[in-house]
Enzyme design. Structure first.
Site, PDB file in Angstrom:
ATOM      1  N   ARG A  54       0.858  -1.204   0.000  1.00 56.38           N
ATOM      2  CA  ARG A  54       0.000   0.000   0.000  1.00 56.38           C
ATOM      3  C   ARG A  54       0.886   1.242   0.000  1.00 56.38           C
ATOM      4  O   ARG A  54       0.611   2.221  -0.683  1.00 56.38           O
ATOM      5  CB  ARG A  54      -0.963   0.020   1.197  1.00 56.38           C
ATOM      6  N   TYR A 107     -16.741  16.294 -16.206  1.00 56.36           N
ATOM      7  CA  TYR A 107     -17.162  14.899 -16.073  1.00 56.36           C
ATOM      8  C   TYR A 107     -18.203  14.792 -14.950  1.00 56.36           C
ATOM      9  O   TYR A 107     -17.985  15.320 -13.850  1.00 56.36           O
ATOM     10  CB  TYR A 107     -15.938  14.033 -15.776  1.00 56.36           C
ATOM     11  N   ASP A 179      -7.536  18.756 -14.716  1.00 59.82           N
ATOM     12  CA  ASP A 179      -7.826  17.388 -15.161  1.00 59.82           C
ATOM     13  C   ASP A 179      -7.418  17.314 -16.629  1.00 59.82           C
ATOM     14  O   ASP A 179      -8.058  17.898 -17.502  1.00 59.82           O
ATOM     15  CB  ASP A 179      -9.317  17.093 -14.964  1.00 59.82           C
ATOM     16  N   LYS A 204      -8.179   6.214 -19.448  1.00 67.52           N
ATOM     17  CA  LYS A 204      -8.489   6.725 -20.776  1.00 67.52           C
ATOM     18  C   LYS A 204      -7.249   6.643 -21.679  1.00 67.52           C
ATOM     19  O   LYS A 204      -6.767   5.566 -21.943  1.00 67.52           O
ATOM     20  CB  LYS A 204      -9.068   8.131 -20.627  1.00 67.52           C
TER      21      LYS A 204
HETATM   22  C1  LIG Z   1     -12.377  13.917 -17.536  1.00 69.91           C
HETATM   23  C2  LIG Z   1     -12.519  12.798 -16.546  1.00 69.91           C
HETATM   24  N1  LIG Z   1     -11.989  12.924 -15.317  1.00 69.91           N
HETATM   25  C3  LIG Z   1     -12.097  11.942 -14.395  1.00 69.91           C
HETATM   26  C4  LIG Z   1     -12.780  10.775 -14.665  1.00 69.91           C
HETATM   27  C5  LIG Z   1     -12.909   9.722 -13.602  1.00 69.91           C
HETATM   28  O1  LIG Z   1     -12.035   8.674 -13.857  1.00 69.91           O
HETATM   29  P1  LIG Z   1     -12.285   7.125 -13.451  1.00 69.91           P
HETATM   30  O2  LIG Z   1     -13.484   6.681 -14.246  1.00 69.91           O
HETATM   31  O3  LIG Z   1     -11.010   6.461 -13.834  1.00 69.91           O
HETATM   32  O4  LIG Z   1     -12.554   7.101 -11.982  1.00 69.91           O
HETATM   33  C6  LIG Z   1     -13.338  10.601 -15.932  1.00 69.91           C
HETATM   34  C7  LIG Z   1     -14.065   9.357 -16.257  1.00 69.91           C
HETATM   35  O5  LIG Z   1     -14.728   9.252 -17.274  1.00 69.91           O
HETATM   36  C8  LIG Z   1     -13.213  11.639 -16.889  1.00 69.91           C
HETATM   37  O6  LIG Z   1     -13.738  11.533 -18.129  1.00 69.91           O
END
Ligand SMILES: Cc1ncc(COP(=O)(O)O)c(C=O)c1O
Length: 384
Positions: A54, A107, A179, A204
């Site tokens: 961890r 998101y 992000d 992604k």
């Molecule tokens: C722009 C963006 N940020 C964060 C996330 C969250 O990521 P995760 O699905 O890996 O938890 C997503 C998920 O689709 C996303 O599109």
């Protein structure tokens, strides 16, 4: 790191950073250290610096060093998902009573984290159109801990000026969090533009093959990196060794994949803008996109995500999503295979009724790296 210099190019770092051949066997690729604990030579006598997975694991360390290198930061941290990374970050940099400026398009899961989890913990937030710098400046309060940026945004592909927002955040004593999931570090490097923290859903483009869920944080400031590492261990939402290994493998081809994602997306956008059933195309590469100039300044190219609205409204949007054969109907994005989805009913259903609600006639494409003509043919057939 004696095989390349600090000035090494992106693809060299993506393939080699954090990944010296294994000293024990010479294995060229870091092994999957599928292990929870490590033998100690006497109490506290750690052979390789590892005591419990961890806290740290060699496969995760390789990924974390690679993430730091490709984002131009000093510290990378790998998590079980993008949302796990976001939660760990926010509960490190915020305390109850703090305030965060968030985008009015983001998101849906990020919005849900603020609205349903962090608000209960006493963190308040304001959704603001981030392209309006004056509005962002006006929203910053003495208790603002961070401005949260997504650029391009999911799903409307809005663009925010990272350098300008960095000045607003720092002028107000707040951190700028970006992000960078949609762009990937190949197309955009927020730390160099003034951001304090980069967030990724590595699920992604970084993973890139729709076979692993993961998240990451990257920072330049070493003290902030230490605080985040403390919380990563204390909260425990870490990336497991196999997930870290899959993500590392994906990163090696990020540059070549992004080139093809961008080229295919451009061809699809050219078709969509001329199509009579398409009311509007959202793509930062279009000169008429309101954020085009900012995107051209801060991105290497405009990415593989394309959104468009149908003249026939929600029913037409749903029909297109359900009619493609090569574009797979599914959530997520950034993999080698093309995906299509209806954000209002799928990825952004959790934002319904909120300021982040998305239009019901919107279709989102994650353009993959298949043959361009096959993708065009599939979409044209679904639109006809
Ligand atoms: C722009 C963006 N940020 C964060 C996330 C969250 O990521 P995760 O699905 O890996 O938890 C997503 C998920 O689709 C996303 O599109």
């Amino acid at each position: 790191m004696d095989r390349f210099t600090d000035a090494a190019g992106f693809e060299t770092l993506a393939i080699h950073a954090g990944q010296e051949p294994d000293p024990a066997t010479g294995a060229v690729v870091p092994p999957i250290y599928q292990v929870s604990t490590y033998k100690q030579d006497g109490i506290g006598g750690l052979r390789g610096g590892y005591e419990y997975s961890r806290s740290a694991n060699p496969t995760r360390t390789a990924l974390e060093e690679c993430l730091a290198a490709i984002e131009g930061g000093t510290r990378g941290l790998a998590f079980a998902s993008g949302l796990a990374a976001e939660d760990t970050l926010l509960r490190t940099i915020c305390k109850p009573g703090d305030h965060v400026v968030i985008p009015d398009d983001a998101y849906g899961g990020t919005y849900r984290l603020f609205a349903k989890v962090l608000e209960q913990w006493g963190v308040v937030f304001d959704p603001v159109p981030l392209a309006d710098i004056a509005a962002v400046r006006a929203a910053v309060r003495p208790e603002t801990a961070a401005i949260w940026v997504e650029t391009p945004t999911n799903p409307l592909l809005g663009i925010a000026d990272i350098a300008a927002l960095g000045q607003v955040a720092h002028g107000g004593g707040a951190l700028l969090v970006v992000d960078n999931t949609f762009a990937s570090p190949y197309l955009q490097q927020p730390l160099g533009l003034g951001a304090d923290v980069v967030v990724h859903s590595t699920t992604k483009y970084l993973g890139g093959h729709s076979d692993v869920v993961g998240g990451a944080l990257v920072v330049s400031d070493t003290a902030l990196g230490e605080r985040l590492a403390f919380h990563q261990n204390a909260m425990g939402a870490i990336s497991g060794p196999f997930d870290a290994w899959l993500t590392l493998r994906g990163i090696k081809t990020l540059g070549v994949r992004m080139e093809r994602h961008c080229a295919n997306a451009t061809a699809i956008v050219e078709m969509l803008v001329r199509h009579p059933r398409v009311a509007e195309v959202r793509y930062p590469g279009l000169p008429g996109h309101p954020g085009h100039d900012v995107a051209a300044k801060q991105m290497r190219a405009f990415g593989g995500m394309v959104s468009f609205r149908l003249t026939g409204g929600e029913e037409a949007a749903v029909r297109v999503c359900e009619s493609t054969r090569l574009f797979t109907l599914g959530e997520s994005l950034g993999g080698v295979e093309s995906l299509i989805e209806h954000p209002a009913r799928m990825t952004h259903a959790s934002a319904a009724g909120s300021p982040l609600e998305v239009p019901t006639d919107l279709v989102r494409l994650s353009v993959g790296i298949e043959d361009r003509d096959d993708l065009l043919h599939d979409l044209e057939r679904a639109l006809s």
